[in-house]
Design a protein around this motif. Structure first.
Motif, PDB file in Angstrom:
ATOM      1  N   THR A  42       0.619  -1.291  -0.050  1.00  0.00           N
ATOM      2  CA  THR A  42       0.271   0.099  -0.099  1.00  0.00           C
ATOM      3  C   THR A  42       0.626   1.103  -0.569  1.00  0.00           C
ATOM      4  O   THR A  42       1.361   1.343   0.550  1.00  0.00           O
ATOM      5  N   ARG A  51      -8.752  14.178   3.335  1.00  0.00           N
ATOM      6  CA  ARG A  51      -8.684  13.632   2.026  1.00  0.00           C
ATOM      7  C   ARG A  51      -7.314  12.733   2.243  1.00  0.00           C
ATOM      8  O   ARG A  51      -6.455  12.797   2.393  1.00  0.00           O
ATOM      9  N   GLU A  53      -5.313   9.421  -0.463  1.00  0.00           N
ATOM     10  CA  GLU A  53      -5.467   9.062  -1.243  1.00  0.00           C
ATOM     11  C   GLU A  53      -4.490   7.549  -1.830  1.00  0.00           C
ATOM     12  O   GLU A  53      -3.340   7.906  -1.177  1.00  0.00           O
ATOM     13  N   ASP A  55      -2.515   4.039  -3.436  1.00  0.00           N
ATOM     14  CA  ASP A  55      -2.743   2.241  -4.474  1.00  0.00           C
ATOM     15  C   ASP A  55      -2.336   1.579  -3.487  1.00  0.00           C
ATOM     16  O   ASP A  55      -1.838   1.284  -2.523  1.00  0.00           O
ATOM     17  N   ARG A  64      -7.624   1.732  -6.409  1.00  0.00           N
ATOM     18  CA  ARG A  64      -7.409   3.144  -5.880  1.00  0.00           C
ATOM     19  C   ARG A  64      -8.232   2.949  -5.071  1.00  0.00           C
ATOM     20  O   ARG A  64      -9.610   3.085  -5.389  1.00  0.00           O
ATOM     21  N   VAL A  65      -7.885   3.640  -3.697  1.00  0.00           N
ATOM     22  CA  VAL A  65      -9.177   3.964  -2.908  1.00  0.00           C
ATOM     23  C   VAL A  65      -8.490   5.683  -2.407  1.00  0.00           C
ATOM     24  O   VAL A  65      -8.351   6.204  -2.569  1.00  0.00           O
ATOM     25  N   LYS A  66      -9.868   6.138  -2.261  1.00  0.00           N
ATOM     26  CA  LYS A  66      -9.806   6.912  -1.384  1.00  0.00           C
ATOM     27  C   LYS A  66     -10.743   7.296  -0.991  1.00  0.00           C
ATOM     28  O   LYS A  66     -12.092   6.891  -0.761  1.00  0.00           O
ATOM     29  N   ASP A  68     -12.601  10.357   1.978  1.00  0.00           N
ATOM     30  CA  ASP A  68     -12.846  11.506   1.987  1.00  0.00           C
ATOM     31  C   ASP A  68     -13.257  11.661   3.873  1.00  0.00           C
ATOM     32  O   ASP A  68     -14.155  11.005   4.276  1.00  0.00           O
ATOM     33  N   SER A 123     -15.413   6.676   1.581  1.00  0.00           N
ATOM     34  CA  SER A 123     -14.606   5.892   1.117  1.00  0.00           C
ATOM     35  C   SER A 123     -14.979   4.996  -0.408  1.00  0.00           C
ATOM     36  O   SER A 123     -16.573   4.804  -0.222  1.00  0.00           O
ATOM     37  N   CYS A 125     -13.297   2.296  -3.290  1.00  0.00           N
ATOM     38  CA  CYS A 125     -12.371   1.778  -3.960  1.00  0.00           C
ATOM     39  C   CYS A 125     -12.129   1.093  -5.855  1.00  0.00           C
ATOM     40  O   CYS A 125     -13.858   0.653  -5.085  1.00  0.00           O
ATOM     41  N   THR A 126     -11.612   0.637  -6.058  1.00  0.00           N
ATOM     42  CA  THR A 126     -11.890   0.283  -7.321  1.00  0.00           C
ATOM     43  C   THR A 126     -12.047  -1.166  -7.705  1.00  0.00           C
ATOM     44  O   THR A 126     -12.487  -1.580  -8.552  1.00  0.00           O
ATOM     45  N   THR A 140      -5.522   1.218   3.593  1.00  0.00           N
ATOM     46  CA  THR A 140      -5.338   2.406   3.884  1.00  0.00           C
ATOM     47  C   THR A 140      -5.218   2.789   4.524  1.00  0.00           C
ATOM     48  O   THR A 140      -3.996   4.233   5.024  1.00  0.00           O
TER      49      THR A 140
END
Length: 187
Positions: A42, A51, A53, A55, A64-66, A68, A123, A125-126, A140
């Motif tokens: 990670t 935020r 972010e 990988d 890809r994780v985001k 907020d 959150s 995630c892809t 993450t």
């Protein structure tokens, strides 16, 4: 006594508690895998105001994780600013990015939550997992915990509206770049 890998400081432990809640009905089976991913695959791409972010690589696939984070309300931010300024003044000589551990206790005393509850995090995630939050989000957060342990000021910056870094410098230290080499030794 062996130091904790995740949550070695009070600042990091607050974040660990967001995902390792003792109020859960049972252990979250995703957490051991998330810790392994945080250790090995990670990378935090960005962490700042509101935020995070990252990988996360698992089985050759990069997800890809985001995440907020809610920003503190204005009144809370003012109180945080006051408490931080007081703590920094009382602990002269802190290196940049460090905060005294006692400050986290002061936050708790004033009912200021450093880390939001897991339900307050938005959150994404892809990955294709149906379970939310997924293992990549947990990884993450564990990776974030390690960053917060290394630089506690990040815990405050994540929840503050102003993206300014908390300045904690040693008054007895001067950067070499501030000296003119030609004039330093005289004629």
């Amino acid at each position: 006594m062996m130091q904790a890998e995740f949550g070695a400081t009070p600042w990091g432990r607050v974040w660990v508690r967001t995902i390792e809640s003792t109020s859960a009905g049972g252990p979250n089976m995703l957490l051991p895998k998330a810790r392994t991913l945080a250790r090995n695959s990670t990378s935090i791409v960005a962490a700042g105001t509101g935020r995070v972010e990252a990988d996360v690589t698992m089985s050759g696939e990069v997800c890809r994780v985001k995440i907020d984070l809610p920003i503190w309300p204005d009144g809370t931010q003012a109180e945080v600013g006051r408490l931080v300024a007081k703590a920094v003044a009382e602990h002269r000589g802190l290196v940049a990015g460090d905060l005294p551990d006692t400050l986290e206790a002061d936050f708790r005393h004033h009912a200021i939550s450093v880390a939001p509850h897991i339900q307050e995090l938005h959150s994404g995630c892809t990955c294709r997992s149906r379970k939310r939050p997924c293992v990549h989000v947990f990884a993450t957060i564990y990776a974030l915990v390690q960053l917060v342990d290394e630089r506690p000021a990040l815990a405050v910056e994540l929840r503050s509206a102003a993206a300014t870094a908390i300045a904690t410098t040693d008054p007895d230290w001067v950067a070499l770049s501030e000296f003119d080499p030609a004039a330093f030794y005289g004629d």
